[in-house]
Design a protein around this motif. Structure first.
Motif: not given
Length: 131
Positions: A25-30, A36-46
């Motif tokens: 909850e509340g974990c987001f990125s862009a 491809d970049e969205a997935i990598e940025n999501a990993k960092e946010a997670m």
């Protein structure tokens, strides 16, 4: 550990790809460049979300199934992907390590640890978590 992420395609060329981790909850990125970049940025946010949650004493939710998440209408038209994070991030298992320090630094470290009411290891861990 693998979590499903929902990626919202941009409505126009001037917008970013939005990313949400429904289980965190509340974990987001862009991403400005695509999936491809969205997935990598999501990993960092997670990873940041999980570290913060663990430091706050929160439980880490188990990943949901894709079938369950796809039924949520708020993600209609979004792209689903899997982002994997290192399970060691979630581990509280104690691991013995060997470090090398000059004696003067080790003496200073031990004095600071004693003044803080910590062991050497506990003080190093405290410094790492607050840095």
């Amino acid at each position: 550990m693998k979590y499903l992420i929902a990626i919202e395609p941009p409505a126009s060329a001037n917008e970013a790809w939005g990313v949400v981790v429904p289980d965190l909850e509340g974990c987001f990125s862009a991403s400005d460049t695509g999936v491809d970049e969205a997935i990598e940025n999501a990993k960092e946010a997670m990873e940041l979300w999980i570290e913060t949650a663990l430091d706050s004493g929160m439980d880490i939710p188990a990943p949901s199934s894709i079938t369950q998440l796809q039924q949520d209408r708020q993600y209609k038209g979004w792209i689903w992907a899997v982002a994997e994070i290192d399970p060691a991030l979630l581990s509280n298992e104690i691991e013995r390590v060997n470090i090398t320090l000059p004696k003067r630094v080790l003496t200073r470290l031990d004095n600071k640890a004693k003044a803080a009411g910590e062991t050497r290891s506990g003080f190093i861990a405290l410094l790492a978590l607050t840095a």
